[in-house]
Design an enzyme around this catalytic site. Structure first.
Site, PDB file in Angstrom:
ATOM      1  CG  PHE A  81      23.945 -31.290  23.923  1.00 58.20           C
ATOM      2  CD1 PHE A  81      22.732 -31.399  24.600  1.00 58.20           C
ATOM      3  CD2 PHE A  81      24.194 -31.346  22.583  1.00 58.20           C
ATOM      4  CE1 PHE A  81      21.918 -31.663  23.801  1.00 58.20           C
ATOM      5  CE2 PHE A  81      23.063 -31.557  21.654  1.00 58.20           C
ATOM      6  CZ  PHE A  81      21.972 -31.535  22.256  1.00 58.20           C
ATOM      7  CG  PHE A  96      28.638 -33.803  22.159  1.00 58.40           C
ATOM      8  CD1 PHE A  96      27.418 -33.569  21.039  1.00 58.40           C
ATOM      9  CD2 PHE A  96      28.169 -34.270  23.288  1.00 58.40           C
ATOM     10  CE1 PHE A  96      26.395 -33.875  21.091  1.00 58.40           C
ATOM     11  CE2 PHE A  96      26.904 -34.884  23.285  1.00 58.40           C
ATOM     12  CZ  PHE A  96      25.907 -34.635  22.290  1.00 58.40           C
ATOM     13  CD  GLU A 145      22.119 -32.638  16.727  1.00 57.89           C
ATOM     14  OE1 GLU A 145      21.734 -33.442  15.802  1.00 57.89           O
ATOM     15  OE2 GLU A 145      21.809 -32.447  17.812  1.00 57.89           O
ATOM     16  CB  ILE A 146      27.086 -29.337  13.243  1.00 61.30           C
ATOM     17  CG1 ILE A 146      28.234 -28.679  13.792  1.00 61.30           C
ATOM     18  CG2 ILE A 146      26.686 -28.487  11.870  1.00 61.30           C
ATOM     19  CD1 ILE A 146      29.467 -28.616  13.110  1.00 61.30           C
ATOM     20  CB  VAL A 147      21.219 -28.768  13.456  1.00 60.63           C
ATOM     21  CG1 VAL A 147      19.826 -29.328  13.013  1.00 60.63           C
ATOM     22  CG2 VAL A 147      21.094 -29.246  15.117  1.00 60.63           C
ATOM     23  CB  CYS A 197      26.577 -26.868   7.703  1.00 59.92           C
ATOM     24  SG  CYS A 197      27.967 -25.855   6.904  1.00 59.92           S
ATOM     25  CE  LYS A 227      31.384 -15.611  -4.982  1.00 60.52           C
ATOM     26  NZ  LYS A 227      30.551 -14.327  -4.847  1.00 60.52           N
ATOM     27  N   GLY A 228      35.071 -19.882  -0.587  1.00 56.93           N
ATOM     28  CA  GLY A 228      35.449 -20.371   0.867  1.00 56.93           C
ATOM     29  C   GLY A 228      35.021 -19.764   1.855  1.00 56.93           C
ATOM     30  CG  LEU A 274      29.542 -35.724  18.101  1.00 58.68           C
ATOM     31  CD1 LEU A 274      28.475 -36.317  19.175  1.00 58.68           C
ATOM     32  CD2 LEU A 274      30.263 -36.764  17.559  1.00 58.68           C
ATOM     33  CB  ILE A 319      30.516 -37.443   3.183  1.00 58.86           C
ATOM     34  CG1 ILE A 319      29.305 -37.955   4.066  1.00 58.86           C
ATOM     35  CG2 ILE A 319      31.779 -37.929   3.689  1.00 58.86           C
ATOM     36  CD1 ILE A 319      29.174 -39.585   3.650  1.00 58.86           C
ATOM     37  CB  ILE A 328      22.754 -35.885  18.175  1.00 56.38           C
ATOM     38  CG1 ILE A 328      23.174 -37.426  18.293  1.00 56.38           C
ATOM     39  CG2 ILE A 328      24.076 -35.122  19.250  1.00 56.38           C
ATOM     40  CD1 ILE A 328      24.406 -37.610  17.386  1.00 56.38           C
ATOM     41  CE1 TYR A 341      17.950 -34.483  10.846  1.00 63.00           C
ATOM     42  CE2 TYR A 341      20.092 -34.924  12.063  1.00 63.00           C
ATOM     43  CZ  TYR A 341      18.795 -34.091  11.755  1.00 63.00           C
ATOM     44  OH  TYR A 341      18.558 -33.076  12.538  1.00 63.00           O
TER      45      TYR A 341
END
Length: 739
Positions: free
Chosen positions: A527, A532, A534-536, A538, A547-548, A570, A578, A601, A604
């Site tokens: 946006f 910012f 938004e990470i939806v 991951c 393994k990093g 965000l 978390i 955003i 949830y």
């Protein structure tokens, strides 16, 4: 006057330049055949130029029209006794006579070359060079099977023949003349080196420059695939645009390598990002494959450079080549703070001699001012951002040399000492930082992933669906792979919902590719107007975790957003995520004003909103390496200091002589440790104020719940023998219990 001929746009490439062109290939480096063919033609030209003048006139007469009286229409002198084909080595050369008649019109050789009577030897030699090039192109025309290629050869053949007739210089007629795009590929790679690596020490930067020169040289001698082959391989690409670039490359770069009467240009100097984009993927794949196949033939000193560092270099360059917002392709990339362009010093210039991939590059003079420690990414934003939407890291205005010197602070370590320590911990063979043993307890989380990326085992690509252009098949396969990874790793999330967002054109995904398949990714939506992202989603597939990869994914995402001038993330994290986000610098303390993200955003149920603020000065993908280097520097400095002060001094004897107090600085060895008097030269504090402060502190100590053992002196009845052991009790000196 100048001769010219129109060139048809688009035709298959000329092969290795020997006695005849090779069949068109699918792209690759021109081998030693081109060099051998050029050398063979050069030898023939040298032999002909050293011939007697009548022999030269005979050669040029073949390309000269008859000028005898009576308007003869013969356009080429033909010998009555032509040499056998192929020529015999044992045959004695015929004596040339200007009175020899032409087999076609019966007029003499002299009648065909009257216009050359007063021509200088230098001009004669130039025309002879063109004549041999005409013969070579004539061979190409007859041996080439592809119609488009034959037409280009024939056009160049007519152009050069016309130049002999009119004694002009060849000029290729095209829609535009070189350079065809600015900045050029060479300048773009220069900018890339400045942009990404100007902060490195000189030895490591020299390694990068060697890689860049190697890459530019490969492009200059790369054999482009034909337009027809490209249409079969990538039917969705811009076929017309590629054909124009291809034909220009053929006329200005490829054919002039062995027909030196045509003006020759380096591919990297007249073409820009458009051509580079069309060849980069195929070229990268073939170069790395070639390096792997020939690794045993590589010189030991080049093996690490090519097998370890070159793949990493190409991956980083690929990101800038295909990025729509990379600043390295801006013409004013190196514009000064005043907005006017500053002189561009050549950081890399590709050598003009073709060589195998692993040969060392020829020395190139480099102006230190062009590759110093100040990255161009720090320059004025207007110079880097010709269009809205951020590019790379927001720069600070470059200072003059005098102002760049840091102000000295009392206690600062001399730079000479820092550089000396750096030299002991920096290995020039490691391009982007020291490689650590993966078994070390102190290795960073992303250490293994970073090394795998450097070796070309894993790759990172930002991809997304598009409604404006036909989607690439490979990208669609990756998007399907990402949808599967997210579905398996996030079972509580509806599969249809995941599919809708992954394929939504407004969302992008940073994908992690290993062995050609997707093993992880981060889906996000930017946006820019709200500053910012938004990470939806991951996730990393279960058998590739620990393994990093997750940390390295997030670090790449951070750098991608710093390029685009978006410095806030965000995300809504569930209870299992978390911990991961906390390790990546996220917290529940949201820095973005609520008014900016409210309504933008997705919310949830049962998830926690977390945010992360990015620092544009941090190179996140190399951050752990930098921290480790800093720790090593401090460790070495401490070791040096300890070696200097590791001396045992005799104890103080002055107190036995009745002295009650001495200055601290008079203690032997105290100054050598770096101790300096506190408050020296400053005014002493007000005694009354000091008394008030200390009294307040004392009251707080006495009121503490654990102060009761010290409020009253120890009673002999409660601790018999106490005062025989403790002869000088604490309370007698402190007065704690009596005040």
């Amino acid at each position: 006057m100048s001769g010219s001929a129109g060139i048809q746009q688009g035709s298959p490439a000329i092969g290795a330049a020997g006695s005849a062109p090779a069949a068109p290939g699918a792209g690759g480096t021109e081998g030693s055949g081109a060099t051998v063919g050029s050398a063979r033609i050069a030898v023939k030209k040298a032999q002909l130029r050293s011939s007697p003048r009548p022999k030269k006139l005979e050669k040029l007469g073949v390309y000269s029209s008859c000028k005898a009286e009576g308007a003869c229409k013969c356009n080429s002198w033909k010998s009555q006794n032509p040499p056998p084909t192929p020529p015999r080595t044992d045959q004695q050369p015929n004596t040339v006579n200007l009175q020899d008649p032409c087999r076609s019109c019966s007029h003499t050789l002299g009648d065909h070359v009257t216009h050359l009577e007063n021509v200088s030897e230098e001009e004669m030699n130039r025309l002879l060079g063109i004549a041999l090039d005409v013969e070579y192109l004539n061979t190409c025309v007859h041996k080439e099977e592809d119609a488009d290629t034959k037409q280009v050869y024939f056009s160049l053949f007519k152009l050069l023949r016309k130049c002999i007739l009119q004694m002009g210089k060849p000029v290729v007629e095209a829609h535009e003349s070189p350079p065809f795009e600015k900045p050029s590929i060479e300048q773009g790679v220069n900018n890339f080196v400045q942009y990404k690596f100007s902060h490195l020490p000189s030895k490591e930067r020299q390694t990068i420059m060697e890689l860049a020169k190697m890459f530019l040289n490969q492009i200059n001698y790369w054999q482009l695939e034909t337009p027809s082959q490209r249409r079969q391989r990538a039917p969705a690409d811009d076929a017309a645009g590629y054909k124009v670039n291809y034909t220009s490359w053929l006329c200005y770069c490829n054919v002039p390598q062995f027909c030196d009467s045509l003006p020759r240009y380096e591919t990297t100097q007249i073409f820009g990002r458009t051509l580079l984009r069309s060849v980069f993927t195929v070229m990268r794949k073939q170069l790395l494959e070639q390096a792997r196949q020939e690794k045993d033939k590589l010189p030991p000193e080049k093996r690490t450079l090519i097998l370890t560092h070159f793949p990493k270099f190409l991956s980083m360059l690929e990101e800038e080549v295909y990025s729509h917002s990379s600043p390295i392709w801006s013409e004013d990339f190196l514009a000064g703070s005043s907005g006017g362009p500053i002189p561009i010093h050549t950081v890399i210039s590709a050598p003009l001699v073709a060589r195998p991939l692993y040969y060392s590059t020829s020395p190139v003079s480099v102006d230190p001012s062009s590759c110093g420690s100040v990255s161009p990414a720090r320059k004025n934003a207007s110079a880097l951002e010709p269009s809205p939407g951020g590019q790379k890291r927001k720069p600070s205005e470059p200072l003059p040399h005098e102002e760049t010197k840091k102000l000295r602070i009392v206690g600062d370590i001399p730079m000479e000492l820092i550089n000396e320590v750096m030299a002991t911990i920096t290995d020039p063979a490691t391009m982007l930082g020291p490689e650590t043993s993966l078994l070390s307890a102190h290795s960073a989380r992303d250490e293994a992933a970073r090394l795998e990326e450097r070796r070309g085992v894993i790759e990172f690509h930002v991809i997304g669906n598009s409604l404006n252009q036909k989607p690439n098949k490979r990208i669609l396969m990756w998007l399907v792979g990402l949808q599967n990874v997210f579905s398996h790793q996030l079972p509580r999330m509806p599969k249809e919902y995941i599919t809708r967002l992954v394929f939504d054109p407004k969302h992008k995904t940073l994908s992690l590719i290993k062995d050609g398949r997707v093993i992880g990714g981060i889906c996000f939506r930017m946006f820019p107007s709200q500053s910012f992202t938004e990470i939806v989603f991951c996730a990393v597939t279960s058998n590739e975790q620990v393994k990093g990869y997750g940390t390295h994914l997030m670090n790449h995402l951070k750098e991608y957003h710093i390029k685009h001038d978006i410095l806030n993330f965000l995300t809504y994290a569930d209870e299992y995520a978390i911990g991961y986000f906390k390790k990546q610098g996220f917290s529940k303390d949201i820095k973005v004003p609520k008014a900016k993200y409210l309504g933008y955003i997705k919310d949830y149920e049962g998830a926690t909103l977390m945010g992360c603020e990015l620092n544009p000065s941090i190179p996140y993908t190399e951050f752990s390496v930098i921290i480790k280097k800093q720790k090593e520097i401090i460790k070495k400095l401490i070791e040096r200091k300890q070696a200097q002060i590791r001396k045992v001094y005799p104890g103080l004897s002055c107190f036995k002589e009745g002295v009650r107090q001495i200055p601290i600085e008079s203690i032997p060895g105290i100054r050598e440790t770096g101790w300096k008097p506190v408050g020296k030269g400053k005014e002493l504090k007000d005694p009354d104020q000091l008394y008030s402060t200390l009294k307040t502190i004392l009251q707080h100590v006495k009121s503490h719940q654990n102060a009761w053992p010290f409020m009253e002196p120890v009673k002999k009845t409660e601790a018999p023998g106490y005062y025989q052991v403790i002869r000088f009790p604490m309370e007698r000196n402190s007065g704690l219990s009596s005040s």
